[in-house]
Design an enzyme around this catalytic site. Structure first.
Site, PDB file in Angstrom:
ATOM      1  N   GLU A  59      -4.072  -5.855  -3.495  1.00 61.41           N
ATOM      2  CA  GLU A  59      -2.780  -5.869  -3.343  1.00 61.41           C
ATOM      3  C   GLU A  59      -2.318  -7.419  -2.805  1.00 61.41           C
ATOM      4  O   GLU A  59      -2.311  -7.258  -1.427  1.00 61.41           O
ATOM      5  CB  GLU A  59      -2.466  -4.616  -2.654  1.00 61.41           C
ATOM      6  CG  GLU A  59      -2.919  -3.516  -3.483  1.00 61.41           C
ATOM      7  CD  GLU A  59      -2.578  -2.261  -2.586  1.00 61.41           C
ATOM      8  OE1 GLU A  59      -1.529  -2.104  -1.915  1.00 61.41           O
ATOM      9  OE2 GLU A  59      -3.315  -1.204  -2.897  1.00 61.41           O
ATOM     10  N   ASP A  63      -8.749  -2.794  -5.815  1.00 66.23           N
ATOM     11  CA  ASP A  63      -7.264  -2.356  -5.441  1.00 66.23           C
ATOM     12  C   ASP A  63      -6.870  -3.749  -4.676  1.00 66.23           C
ATOM     13  O   ASP A  63      -6.315  -3.564  -3.380  1.00 66.23           O
ATOM     14  CB  ASP A  63      -7.398  -1.344  -4.404  1.00 66.23           C
ATOM     15  CG  ASP A  63      -6.385  -0.106  -4.581  1.00 66.23           C
ATOM     16  OD1 ASP A  63      -5.761  -0.063  -5.482  1.00 66.23           O
ATOM     17  OD2 ASP A  63      -5.942   0.646  -3.572  1.00 66.23           O
ATOM     18  N   ASP A 121     -12.947   1.116  -8.398  1.00 68.69           N
ATOM     19  CA  ASP A 121     -11.718   1.039  -8.462  1.00 68.69           C
ATOM     20  C   ASP A 121     -11.368  -0.203  -7.685  1.00 68.69           C
ATOM     21  O   ASP A 121     -11.277  -0.327  -6.602  1.00 68.69           O
ATOM     22  CB  ASP A 121     -10.898   2.183  -8.053  1.00 68.69           C
ATOM     23  CG  ASP A 121      -9.278   1.913  -7.948  1.00 68.69           C
ATOM     24  OD1 ASP A 121      -8.963   1.962  -9.057  1.00 68.69           O
ATOM     25  OD2 ASP A 121      -8.693   2.074  -7.059  1.00 68.69           O
ATOM     26  N   TYR A 176       5.513   4.896  -7.952  1.00 68.44           N
ATOM     27  CA  TYR A 176       6.034   5.378  -6.584  1.00 68.44           C
ATOM     28  C   TYR A 176       6.225   4.051  -5.694  1.00 68.44           C
ATOM     29  O   TYR A 176       6.039   2.927  -5.840  1.00 68.44           O
ATOM     30  CB  TYR A 176       5.291   6.311  -6.015  1.00 68.44           C
ATOM     31  CG  TYR A 176       3.634   5.784  -5.791  1.00 68.44           C
ATOM     32  CD1 TYR A 176       3.410   5.181  -4.614  1.00 68.44           C
ATOM     33  CD2 TYR A 176       2.801   6.079  -6.659  1.00 68.44           C
ATOM     34  CE1 TYR A 176       2.076   4.875  -4.468  1.00 68.44           C
ATOM     35  CE2 TYR A 176       1.292   6.029  -6.701  1.00 68.44           C
ATOM     36  CZ  TYR A 176       0.978   5.285  -5.683  1.00 68.44           C
ATOM     37  OH  TYR A 176      -0.274   4.737  -5.580  1.00 68.44           O
TER      38      TYR A 176
END
Length: 774
Positions: free
Chosen positions: A520, A518, A516, A602
């Site tokens: 950012e 990630d 995965d 979120y």
């Protein structure tokens, strides 16, 4: 930071997580702190030297000197060695000394673990006998400071390619070695009968109709030999010519296919001496050896193609040609499908075992493991100079979330694969032993998969604090190839760095099903100090393409499908800056290389512990629809975020919606006639942990915030809680909002939901997810 760049970072909830891990590490018992000694890679920066200080014939006094030859301070050390059986240690000083048989391990005391550059410490002991130490290791590496060289692996079991009355021709699968295999010793019984550079040997001068047992040992370019191959017993012919190998079996056929299994049958091979058994191959990997004409292959991935061949072996242990291949596709789908088979992805945080007390066993005891389809283990870091996947270190992040070097070189191999779990903490009720090569969370995940064989586990790379060097690893074709290979070697092939006696080649094999990513954020502001380039967007797609290429190449040899997913942003500006989500004129998008994306649903609003985000006004963090009263310019909502992806042509089943199992809170919030919604505030509310103001796990939030009244906004579909005028105000998901969101995503054909992160819930929210996606 601006509201836009910070409020949608996707992992502001993760910003302080490393500080928690650091503080939790300080709470470990003394025995555990010894386990946090400098990792194996620190060995070249230190040496350990042995000297006898007194010798009286039947015994001696000796000391070891550990010297820091590097440029950084050593905080702990471990020296290991072997003595001959007749030499034993009695009294000792300035170290904690233990033994197992003739193997001795010395660890620093609390007063002499720190060694400055150029400095040294000594410890000593009295021994009986006159032996000298052998096999010395300092923190897992050679004591002379040279680079560790791992012995070669065992070769494959030898088999026969031809038998006569007086000879046996052998072949075997090659061994592997970090420095290269030099040659092989071929043993007949306990005697070496040949040394060859290839993987074949013919033994001659044998007696007819006689059994001979063979094994093979590899030697590397440093002269080290590894473990022997499995033995094979082969019988010579009875005379009168060559014993021919068996024919190829007939083409296999599938007699039953499920989501995770394929049952096969095939016509028999023929042989002049008789057939002993059959090797069944999935791709190029041997799946099983069976004596009958049938086999069921299990533990497969739904909706995936597998190719099978069968090879016969005769009573002389000769193998013949392979059968014609058969390609079979399992039922179901590797991708989440609309209306059925929804993905339920949960992030398990490495540091949750500390202050949160949330272990892998918690996934089992709360019932979450039986409800999840995927677990994303968070996080693997990126080596700041090698630009490879990083593990094998136990180094906390700095406590300042705005430190641009906060995550440089940080990691927690202690939690990953070193920490021993007792029987009460273990998934299967069996405690770890001191000498096993794999412990920690990784071993517990392995046990969890044994209980839930359909559960997929990905290694998540990056996150808020560990994304600094993604731009660098994605920059060139060479850097992408190097990075991806290092990650596959470490986590799919399981070649963990050796540290404190744990790890080694293949120790983590079979745990992780993919990655995965990630990052950012590509092309956008993320954590302070992150490297950002105008080329990030294009290079991000190329990085995913390289992961897909290397994973598919591995699939061709193992027959297993490997997963590739991503965590992607809510903010349309961040999507546009770093994520090429539209396939144009046949040019692939980043989504064409991944199985699905975990889309941020979120962190739309919140206030961090340093009050650098939105400290002065409340706001929903995961509202499904835009609230008409929202005063912020960004107007975030789940519906708006998801529609951005769908409008770009992204396949809905590849969109997995993120849910928060935690809440965000403010303090000194005015009522404003709206129970605190969109009202003025004075910074983050007290958090679950002192260093995590403004954040609490769902269970902790409901149990610890006194006087909290929970409200549901039907128009925006948002849950919030308020303690009264000028009190605390919290925004979070609960069973009500989860039910609304799962009902909303079904007719859109979305792939399922993702959860950040599992430690916040003891079962209520996961049950709501499971019920909502039935």
């Amino acid at each position: 930071m601006s509201t836009l760049s910070t409020g949608t970072s996707g992992s502001i909830g993760r910003t302080l997580r490393r500080a928690v891990a650091a503080l939790a590490t300080l709470a470990l018992p003394a025995a555990a702190l010894v386990g946090l000694a400098a990792p194996a890679h620190a060995a070249p920066a230190a040496t350990a030297t042995f000297a006898k200080t007194s010798d009286w014939g039947t015994g001696f006094q000796a000391e070891w000197t550990v010297k820091n030859t590097g440029t950084t301070t050593i905080s702990a050390w471990t020296v290991e060695w072997d003595f001959p059986a007749a030499t034993t240690v009695g009294a000792y000083w300035d170290a904690l000394l233990t033994s197992s048989g003739s193997h001795y391990t010395a660890k620093n005391r609390e007063y002499n673990g720190t060694i400055a550059p150029g400095a040294s410490v000594t410890f000593g002991f009295v021994a009986s006998g006159d032996g000298a130490p052998a096999g010395c290791k300092l923190d897992g590496g050679p004591c002379d400071g040279s680079s560790a060289d791992t012995p070669p692996s065992a070769p494959g079991q030898p088999s026969s390619t031809g038998v006569t009355a007086n000879s046996i021709a052998l072949t075997w699968a090659p061994a592997t070695d970090d420095k290269g295999v030099k040659n092989y010793d071929v043993y007949r019984g306990d005697s070496v009968v040949g040394t060859v550079t290839g993987t074949a040997f013919t033994d001659t001068g044998l007696s007819p109709d006689t059994d001979y047992t063979y094994k093979v040992v590899a030697r590397d370019s440093a002269g080290q030999t590894g473990p022997a191959s499995p033995s094979a017993t082969i019988r010579t012919g009875s005379g009168g010519g060559t014993d021919k190998p068996p024919s190829a079996p007939g083409a296999p056929r599938a007699t039953a296919v499920t989501d995770t299994s394929v049952s096969l049958k095939w016509p028999a091979a023929t042989d002049d001496k008789g057939i002993k058994n059959y090797d069944v191959y999935r791709g190029t990997v041997k799946a099983a050896t069976v004596a009958k004409l049938a086999y069921t292959d299990t533990g497969l991935t739904p909706g995936t193609d597998y190719t099978y061949t069968v090879v016969a072996r005769d009573t002389a242990d000769q193998t013949g040609k392979a059968s014609p291949p058969l390609t079979v596709r399992t039922t179901g789908g590797g991708q989440p499908q609309p209306g059925a088979g929804y993905a339920k992805v949960g992030y398990f945080v490495q540091w949750g075992i500390y202050g949160r007390g949330y272990t892998v066993k918690s996934l089992e005891s709360t019932g979450a493991a039986a409800k999840l389809t995927h677990i994303n283990y968070s996080f693997s870091n990126i080596h700041p100079t090698d630009l490879t996947c990083l593990n094998g270190v136990t180094k906390a992040t700095t406590p300042n979330p705005q430190d641009p070097s906060q995550g440089d070189g940080a990691g927690d191999s202690w939690a990953d694969y070193e920490k021993g779990f007792g029987a009460g903490e273990s998934v299967d009720g069996v405690g770890d032993t001191w000498d096993q090569k794999l412990a920690g969370n990784f071993n517990q995940l392995k046990k969890l998969k044994a209980k839930h064989p359909d559960l997929k586990i990905n290694m998540s790379i990056g996150g808020w604090t560990y994304s600094k060097y993604f731009s660098d690893v994605a920059r060139t074709d060479a850097s992408r190839q190097k990075f991806v290979k290092s990650c596959i070697d470490m986590y799919i092939k399981g070649d963990l760095p050796v540290t404190n006696g744990r790890g080694g080649p293949g120790t983590a094999a079979g745990i992780f099903d993919g990655f995965d990513i990630d990052w950012e954020w590509p092309g956008s502001e993320g954590h302070a100090g992150n490297h950002v380039s105008k080329d990030d967007k294009a290079n991000n797609t190329l990085l995913f393409a390289e992961f897909r290429r290397q994973l598919d190449a591995l699939s061709a040899t193992t027959g297993k499908k490997y997963l590739l997913t991503a965590f992607t942003p809510a903010d349309p500006a961040k999507i546009d800056a770093g994520w090429d989500i539209t396939t144009k004129d046949g040019t692939p998008s980043v989504f064409d290389y991944m199985d699905f994306a975990n889309v941020q649903g979120y962190d739309f609003h919140g206030s961090g512990s340093d009050n650098s985000w939105e400290p002065n006004r409340t706001g929903h963090q995961g509202n499904l629809y835009q609230d008409a009263k929202d005063p912020y310019a960004t107007k975030f909502s789940v519906d708006k975020t998801v529609q951005t992806y769908l409008d770009a042509g992204v396949d809905p089943k590849k969109v997995v919606l993120g849910l928060a199992f935690y809440g965000r809170g403010w303090q000194q919030v005015a009522d404003g006639g709206a129970h605190g919604v969109w009202q003025t505030a004075n910074g983050a509310a007290p958090g679950q942990f002192p260093e995590e103001s403004g954040t609490r796990g769902y269970d902790n939030l409901l149990a610890s915030v006194a006087g909290l009244t929970v409200y549901h906004d039907e128009q925006s579909v948002a849950t919030y809680g308020y303690t009264g005028n000028a009190g605390q105000w919290w925004t979070f998901d609960d069973a009500w909002s989860i039910g609304k969101k799962t009902a909303w995503l079904k007719p859109k054909g979305l792939g399922g939901v993702m959860i950040w992160e599992m430690s916040g819930d003891s079962g209520t929210l996961m049950t709501a997810v499971d019920n909502g996606l039935r």
